[in-house]
Design a protein around this motif. Structure first.
Motif, PDB file in Angstrom:
ATOM      1  N   VAL A 229       0.862  -1.187   0.000  1.00 52.48           N
ATOM      2  CA  VAL A 229       0.000   0.000   0.000  1.00 52.48           C
ATOM      3  C   VAL A 229       0.897   1.236   0.000  1.00 52.48           C
ATOM      4  N   LYS A 230       0.443   2.310  -0.623  1.00 52.79           N
ATOM      5  CA  LYS A 230       1.209   3.561  -0.637  1.00 52.79           C
ATOM      6  C   LYS A 230       1.023   4.288   0.692  1.00 52.79           C
ATOM      7  N   PHE A 231       2.158   4.691   1.292  1.00 53.61           N
ATOM      8  CA  PHE A 231       2.124   5.300   2.612  1.00 53.61           C
ATOM      9  C   PHE A 231       2.527   6.771   2.624  1.00 53.61           C
ATOM     10  N   SER A 232       2.861   7.335   1.478  1.00 46.39           N
ATOM     11  CA  SER A 232       3.230   8.747   1.439  1.00 46.39           C
ATOM     12  C   SER A 232       3.071   9.282   0.026  1.00 46.39           C
ATOM     13  N   LEU A 233       3.080  10.609  -0.069  1.00 45.22           N
ATOM     14  CA  LEU A 233       2.956  11.262  -1.370  1.00 45.22           C
ATOM     15  C   LEU A 233       4.152  10.941  -2.257  1.00 45.22           C
ATOM     16  N   SER A 234       5.311  10.696  -1.642  1.00 41.83           N
ATOM     17  CA  SER A 234       6.508  10.383  -2.425  1.00 41.83           C
ATOM     18  C   SER A 234       6.414   9.017  -3.098  1.00 41.83           C
ATOM     19  N   GLU A 235       5.411   8.224  -2.735  1.00 45.40           N
ATOM     20  CA  GLU A 235       5.207   6.914  -3.358  1.00 45.40           C
ATOM     21  C   GLU A 235       4.144   6.954  -4.455  1.00 45.40           C
ATOM     22  N   ALA A 236       3.687   8.149  -4.808  1.00 43.38           N
ATOM     23  CA  ALA A 236       2.564   8.284  -5.741  1.00 43.38           C
ATOM     24  C   ALA A 236       2.810   7.573  -7.069  1.00 43.38           C
ATOM     25  N   ASN A 237       4.030   7.620  -7.569  1.00 45.81           N
ATOM     26  CA  ASN A 237       4.323   7.034  -8.882  1.00 45.81           C
ATOM     27  C   ASN A 237       4.809   5.588  -8.812  1.00 45.81           C
ATOM     28  N   GLN A 238       4.830   5.022  -7.619  1.00 43.54           N
ATOM     29  CA  GLN A 238       5.293   3.644  -7.480  1.00 43.54           C
ATOM     30  C   GLN A 238       4.186   2.650  -7.836  1.00 43.54           C
ATOM     31  N   ALA A 277     -15.158  20.147 -15.685  1.00 47.12           N
ATOM     32  CA  ALA A 277     -14.677  19.380 -16.841  1.00 47.12           C
ATOM     33  C   ALA A 277     -13.325  18.735 -16.554  1.00 47.12           C
ATOM     34  N   ILE A 278     -12.567  19.342 -15.648  1.00 46.84           N
ATOM     35  CA  ILE A 278     -11.247  18.807 -15.287  1.00 46.84           C
ATOM     36  C   ILE A 278     -11.362  17.760 -14.188  1.00 46.84           C
ATOM     37  N   TYR A 279     -12.044  18.113 -13.094  1.00 48.27           N
ATOM     38  CA  TYR A 279     -12.030  17.182 -11.958  1.00 48.27           C
ATOM     39  C   TYR A 279     -12.877  15.938 -12.190  1.00 48.27           C
ATOM     40  N   LYS A 280     -13.798  15.989 -13.147  1.00 48.33           N
ATOM     41  CA  LYS A 280     -14.586  14.786 -13.429  1.00 48.33           C
ATOM     42  C   LYS A 280     -13.754  13.693 -14.094  1.00 48.33           C
ATOM     43  N   LYS A 281     -12.570  14.053 -14.568  1.00 52.93           N
ATOM     44  CA  LYS A 281     -11.670  13.060 -15.159  1.00 52.93           C
ATOM     45  C   LYS A 281     -10.925  12.264 -14.082  1.00 52.93           C
ATOM     46  N   GLN A 282     -10.998  12.741 -12.843  1.00 50.79           N
ATOM     47  CA  GLN A 282     -10.289  12.097 -11.741  1.00 50.79           C
ATOM     48  C   GLN A 282     -11.197  11.120 -11.003  1.00 50.79           C
ATOM     49  N   ASN A 283     -10.574  10.121 -10.380  1.00 51.25           N
ATOM     50  CA  ASN A 283     -11.284   9.308  -9.392  1.00 51.25           C
ATOM     51  C   ASN A 283     -11.229  10.099  -8.091  1.00 51.25           C
ATOM     52  N   LEU A 284     -12.307  10.749  -7.745  1.00 55.74           N
ATOM     53  CA  LEU A 284     -12.299  11.683  -6.624  1.00 55.74           C
ATOM     54  C   LEU A 284     -12.201  10.997  -5.271  1.00 55.74           C
ATOM     55  N   ASP A 285     -12.259   9.668  -5.255  1.00 53.67           N
ATOM     56  CA  ASP A 285     -12.043   8.930  -4.007  1.00 53.67           C
ATOM     57  C   ASP A 285     -10.561   8.736  -3.714  1.00 53.67           C
ATOM     58  N   ASN A 286      -9.698   9.044  -4.680  1.00 55.18           N
ATOM     59  CA  ASN A 286      -8.259   8.897  -4.464  1.00 55.18           C
ATOM     60  C   ASN A 286      -7.766   9.844  -3.377  1.00 55.18           C
ATOM     61  N   TYR A 287      -6.540   9.584  -2.910  1.00 54.88           N
ATOM     62  CA  TYR A 287      -5.863  10.505  -2.003  1.00 54.88           C
ATOM     63  C   TYR A 287      -5.048  11.475  -2.859  1.00 54.88           C
ATOM     64  N   PHE A 288      -5.186  12.773  -2.575  1.00 53.60           N
ATOM     65  CA  PHE A 288      -4.546  13.772  -3.421  1.00 53.60           C
ATOM     66  C   PHE A 288      -3.562  14.640  -2.637  1.00 53.60           C
ATOM     67  N   ASN A 311     -10.418  13.611  -0.077  1.00 50.01           N
ATOM     68  CA  ASN A 311      -9.274  12.938   0.557  1.00 50.01           C
ATOM     69  C   ASN A 311      -7.957  13.639   0.230  1.00 50.01           C
ATOM     70  N   ILE A 312      -7.888  14.926   0.525  1.00 50.08           N
ATOM     71  CA  ILE A 312      -6.644  15.671   0.313  1.00 50.08           C
ATOM     72  C   ILE A 312      -5.691  15.371   1.464  1.00 50.08           C
ATOM     73  N   ILE A 313      -4.480  14.936   1.129  1.00 43.80           N
ATOM     74  CA  ILE A 313      -3.503  14.628   2.180  1.00 43.80           C
ATOM     75  C   ILE A 313      -2.473  15.739   2.348  1.00 43.80           C
ATOM     76  N   SER A 314      -2.385  16.647   1.376  1.00 44.08           N
ATOM     77  CA  SER A 314      -1.500  17.803   1.545  1.00 44.08           C
ATOM     78  C   SER A 314      -1.898  18.890   0.559  1.00 44.08           C
ATOM     79  N   LEU A 315      -1.669  20.130   0.980  1.00 45.18           N
ATOM     80  CA  LEU A 315      -1.919  21.283   0.111  1.00 45.18           C
ATOM     81  C   LEU A 315      -0.718  22.206   0.208  1.00 45.18           C
ATOM     82  N   ALA A 316      -0.110  22.475  -0.938  1.00 54.32           N
ATOM     83  CA  ALA A 316       1.064  23.343  -0.980  1.00 54.32           C
ATOM     84  C   ALA A 316       0.865  24.397  -2.063  1.00 54.32           C
TER      85      ALA A 316
END
Length: 380
Positions: A229-238, A277-288, A311-316
């Protein structure tokens, strides 16, 4: 022999406050299915079964349930070790009778020299250990670094090698040359944080735990399975999953695990991210993990974004608001001597990369005037 290699389950882990129980149970169900579909002869778990040394009752229940399914229901042998997140003492409770069902769980250094003997394979289970444990075991205080300790451990293991058998090592440490992510605790033992890959060459396969990415190490016969399972934002592309190891002839195959909710990184302007039109392309249940590119302040940005992306996990902010308070080396005394309006203008320019409009300056002047009234709590 065919084995499944997994590690770093971290049962009980949370992702920026979000409970990952559903994600982890989904991953464990897929691991079971892969094991059965691939008709493996056993399952390797290379440490960090729990996320902490004192797991919650729920976490203990989850691990018990998974092991019960794999080992008792599916009749699959399990070869496991404790990791740096686990309590070796707590995890070892019951290990003597676990072996009756072919559940081999090693938590102490001395157990590493008692390989699990299979018809064509020997499995050496080396749990995470502190340097002092090696000093005590070998009665040698001159052991000051991890490579010294591992050289002695490896040499002793090799003395138990049976010719014409495959020799598999299961371990939990940082191998030299590996790539890390934000979700791992750096292991530093005796001043040296890694084991040279050259010391692993005598094993036919080294099943590693500790690093959460499957591509952390590119050695032919030594791999991290990565966390399921992914445990951090740095693992997003794994890509998460498990390895299937065939010992004769040797073959390594990666089997992916599909998450319920993935971890995604979004970098764009507030208006773009809130465009239907943009956000409907996303799976909004994901962690962002969201980075805003706006140069102007967005009032209540997090709350407004969470109406769309719950499910926003960080905002920068790409322009780095944290840097806005660095006044090019000016000390506090110099700052206090400046006119408040001038300070506000400088601050706004640094934050928004823009200047205050005349109307904004009027509002600011009025607010500063009110703040400095004697009954307002401001300075006289």
């Amino acid at each position: 022999m065919r084995l499944l290699h997994t590690a770093d389950w971290h049962i009980g882990r949370r992702l920026h406050g979000f409970d990952l129980t559903e994600e982890q149970e989904n991953a464990f169900n897929q691991i079971e299915k892969i094991a059965l579909d691939e008709k493996v002869d056993g399952i390797i778990i290379a440490g960090d079964l729990y996320d902490c040394s004192m797991p919650s009752e729920d976490s203990v229940g989850i691990l018990n349930s998974v092991i019960e399914k794999l080992n008792l229901k599916d009749k699959l042998p399990v070869y496991a070790i404790s990791g740096n997140h686990d309590s070796a003492i707590r995890l070892s409770t019951g290990t003597k009778w676990f072996k009756q069902t072919h559940f081999y769980l090693h938590t102490q250094l001395e157990e590493a020299f008692k390989p699990v003997e299979l018809p064509d394979t020997q499995i050496f289970l080396l749990p995470y250990f502190e340097l002092f444990a090696a000093q005590q075991y070998f009665n040698d205080d001159s052991i000051k670094q991890l490579d010294q300790a591992f050289k002695l451990i490896s040499d002793k293991m090799k003395s138990f090698f049976v010719p014409n058998k495959s020799h598999i090592l299961v371990a939990h440490f940082f191998a030299d040359g590996s790539a890390t992510t934000d979700s791992e605790i750096k292991l530093t033992v005796g001043g040296l944080a890694s084991v040279p890959v050259s010391l692993l060459k005598d094993f036919d396969y080294v099943a590693l735990g500790h690093l959460h990415g499957k591509d952390a190490l590119h050695a032919k016969r030594a791999r991290y399975s990565g966390s399921p399972v992914k445990f951090s934002l740095s693992e997003a592309n794994q890509k998460k999953g498990v390895y299937i190891i065939d010992t004769d002839p040797f073959k390594l195959t990666f089997k992916p695990i599909t998450p319920i909710r993935d971890v995604k990184v979004l970098t764009d302007s507030f208006d773009t991210l809130t465009d239907e039109a943009i956000y409907k392309k996303q799976n909004l249940d994901n962690y962002f993990g969201i980075t805003l590119t706006d140069t102007k302040l967005i009032p209540n940005a997090m709350a407004r974004l969470r109406n769309i992306y719950p499910n926003i996990i960080s905002l920068a902010w790409e322009n780095g608001y944290a840097d806005a308070l660095d006044y090019d080396g000016e000390n506090g005394k110099e700052i206090r001597q400046k006119d408040p309006m001038d300070l506000l203008k400088e601050f706004y320019e640094k934050v928004a990369n823009d200047t205050l409009t005349p109307q904004q300056q009027k509002w600011a002047a009025s607010a500063l005037k009110d703040a400095n009234k004697p009954d307002s709590g401001g300075k006289n």
